[in-house]
Design a protein around this motif. Structure first.
Motif, mmCIF file in Angstrom:
data_model
loop_
_atom_site.group_PDB
_atom_site.id
_atom_site.type_symbol
_atom_site.label_atom_id
_atom_site.label_comp_id
_atom_site.label_asym_id
_atom_site.label_seq_id
_atom_site.Cartn_x
_atom_site.Cartn_y
_atom_site.Cartn_z
ATOM 1 N N GLY A 15 0.789 -1.210 0.000
ATOM 2 C CA GLY A 15 0.000 0.000 0.000
ATOM 3 C C GLY A 15 0.828 1.270 0.000
ATOM 4 N N GLY A 16 2.113 1.118 0.215
ATOM 5 C CA GLY A 16 3.006 2.264 0.263
ATOM 6 C C GLY A 16 3.455 2.727 -1.114
ATOM 7 N N SER A 17 4.355 3.715 -1.102
ATOM 8 C CA SER A 17 4.819 4.324 -2.349
ATOM 9 C C SER A 17 6.335 4.444 -2.359
ATOM 10 N N LEU A 18 6.884 4.445 -3.548
ATOM 11 C CA LEU A 18 8.305 4.691 -3.754
ATOM 12 C C LEU A 18 8.470 5.458 -5.054
ATOM 13 N N ARG A 19 9.554 6.218 -5.122
ATOM 14 C CA ARG A 19 9.881 6.912 -6.363
ATOM 15 C C ARG A 19 11.289 6.512 -6.786
ATOM 16 N N LEU A 20 11.373 5.876 -7.933
ATOM 17 C CA LEU A 20 12.662 5.485 -8.478
ATOM 18 C C LEU A 20 13.174 6.572 -9.411
ATOM 19 N N SER A 21 14.484 6.731 -9.410
ATOM 20 C CA SER A 21 15.132 7.667 -10.317
ATOM 21 C C SER A 21 16.208 6.940 -11.092
ATOM 22 N N CYS A 22 16.470 7.410 -12.288
ATOM 23 C CA CYS A 22 17.533 6.850 -13.121
ATOM 24 C C CYS A 22 18.281 8.021 -13.735
ATOM 25 N N ALA A 23 19.506 8.211 -13.289
ATOM 26 C CA ALA A 23 20.313 9.319 -13.771
ATOM 27 C C ALA A 23 21.217 8.848 -14.901
ATOM 28 N N ALA A 24 21.170 9.568 -15.999
ATOM 29 C CA ALA A 24 21.987 9.226 -17.160
ATOM 30 C C ALA A 24 23.178 10.167 -17.241
ATOM 31 N N SER A 25 24.302 9.623 -17.675
ATOM 32 C CA SER A 25 25.497 10.433 -17.871
ATOM 33 C C SER A 25 26.256 9.894 -19.070
ATOM 34 N N GLY A 26 27.265 10.652 -19.478
ATOM 35 C CA GLY A 26 28.026 10.246 -20.648
ATOM 36 C C GLY A 26 27.456 10.878 -21.906
ATOM 37 N N ARG A 27 27.357 10.093 -22.961
ATOM 38 C CA ARG A 27 26.890 10.592 -24.239
ATOM 39 C C ARG A 27 25.355 10.595 -24.271
ATOM 40 N N THR A 28 24.754 11.434 -23.461
ATOM 41 C CA THR A 28 23.300 11.421 -23.283
ATOM 42 C C THR A 28 22.548 11.872 -24.523
ATOM 43 N N THR A 69 3.593 5.631 -12.501
ATOM 44 C CA THR A 69 3.676 6.704 -13.485
ATOM 45 C C THR A 69 5.133 6.907 -13.880
ATOM 46 N N ILE A 70 5.383 6.872 -15.172
ATOM 47 C CA ILE A 70 6.725 7.106 -15.677
ATOM 48 C C ILE A 70 6.818 8.545 -16.177
ATOM 49 N N SER A 71 7.966 9.159 -15.930
ATOM 50 C CA SER A 71 8.180 10.519 -16.411
ATOM 51 C C SER A 71 9.676 10.726 -16.608
ATOM 52 N N ARG A 72 10.014 11.815 -17.259
ATOM 53 C CA ARG A 72 11.427 12.112 -17.478
ATOM 54 C C ARG A 72 11.656 13.607 -17.487
ATOM 55 N N ASP A 73 12.846 13.995 -17.088
ATOM 56 C CA ASP A 73 13.279 15.391 -17.127
ATOM 57 C C ASP A 73 14.543 15.407 -17.976
ATOM 58 N N ASN A 74 14.400 15.758 -19.227
ATOM 59 C CA ASN A 74 15.552 15.705 -20.133
ATOM 60 C C ASN A 74 16.620 16.731 -19.764
ATOM 61 N N ALA A 75 16.222 17.825 -19.166
ATOM 62 C CA ALA A 75 17.200 18.834 -18.743
ATOM 63 C C ALA A 75 18.117 18.280 -17.653
ATOM 64 N N LYS A 76 17.589 17.356 -16.867
ATOM 65 C CA LYS A 76 18.370 16.740 -15.793
ATOM 66 C C LYS A 76 18.861 15.346 -16.174
ATOM 67 N N ASN A 77 18.534 14.922 -17.397
ATOM 68 C CA ASN A 77 18.924 13.572 -17.852
ATOM 69 C C ASN A 77 18.490 12.503 -16.850
ATOM 70 N N THR A 78 17.268 12.620 -16.395
ATOM 71 C CA THR A 78 16.768 11.712 -15.362
ATOM 72 C C THR A 78 15.402 11.154 -15.722
ATOM 73 N N LEU A 79 15.270 9.871 -15.478
ATOM 74 C CA LEU A 79 14.019 9.146 -15.676
ATOM 75 C C LEU A 79 13.454 8.799 -14.310
ATOM 76 N N TYR A 80 12.132 8.845 -14.184
ATOM 77 C CA TYR A 80 11.485 8.554 -12.897
ATOM 78 C C TYR A 80 10.422 7.474 -13.053
ATOM 79 N N LEU A 81 10.166 6.797 -11.945
ATOM 80 C CA LEU A 81 9.033 5.890 -11.872
ATOM 81 C C LEU A 81 8.383 6.087 -10.512
ATOM 82 N N GLU A 82 7.209 6.696 -10.520
ATOM 83 C CA GLU A 82 6.440 6.896 -9.304
ATOM 84 C C GLU A 82 5.567 5.671 -9.097
#
Length: 124
Positions: A15-28, A69-82
């Motif tokens: 019943g709880g929640s978590l938020r995953l992040s995925c940070a990209a680096s290199g030749r983004t 819910t999947i989302s992304r912030d291209n300015a931060k090169n980060t992918l999320y999964l709520e």
């Protein structure tokens, strides 16, 4: 090359929640669509959610529809999964992956770059 690093996993009660992040680096600049996969012990890896380059189109597995819910912030090169309303069957190692294509790939084999994964454990 591209490096993907996941974070945000952990132990949570059902019943709880978590938020995953995925940070990209290199030749983004070579990153297009991205996705979250998961693999539970003894089971095959499955695509949980995916999103195209600009976040205009997304895909969700039936098992998590309406809860994740999947989302992304291209300015931060980060992918999320709520992840909300978590269930014990959501327990798995969650990995992010990136494809070179603009659109969400039809096959997991089209994802070029992979992270190491983060463990999500949901207790009952």
């Amino acid at each position: 090359q591209v490096q993907l690093v996941e974070s945000g996993g952990g132990l949570v009660q059902a019943g709880g929640s978590l938020r995953l992040s995925c940070a990209a680096s290199g030749r983004t600049i070579s990153i297009g669509a991205m996705g979250w996969f998961r693999q539970a012990p003894g089971k095959e890896r499955e695509l949980v959610a995916a999103i195209d380059l600009y976040g205009r189109s997304s895909y969700y597995a039936a098992s998590i529809q309406g809860r994740f819910t999947i989302s992304r912030d291209n300015a931060k090169n980060t992918l999320y999964l709520e992840m909300t309303s978590l269930k014990p069957e959501d327990t798995a190692v969650y990995s992010c992956a990136a494809a070179r294509s603009f659109n969400v790939p039809d096959s997991p084999t089209m994802y070029t770059y992979w992270g190491q994964g983060t463990q999500v454990t949901v207790s009952s």
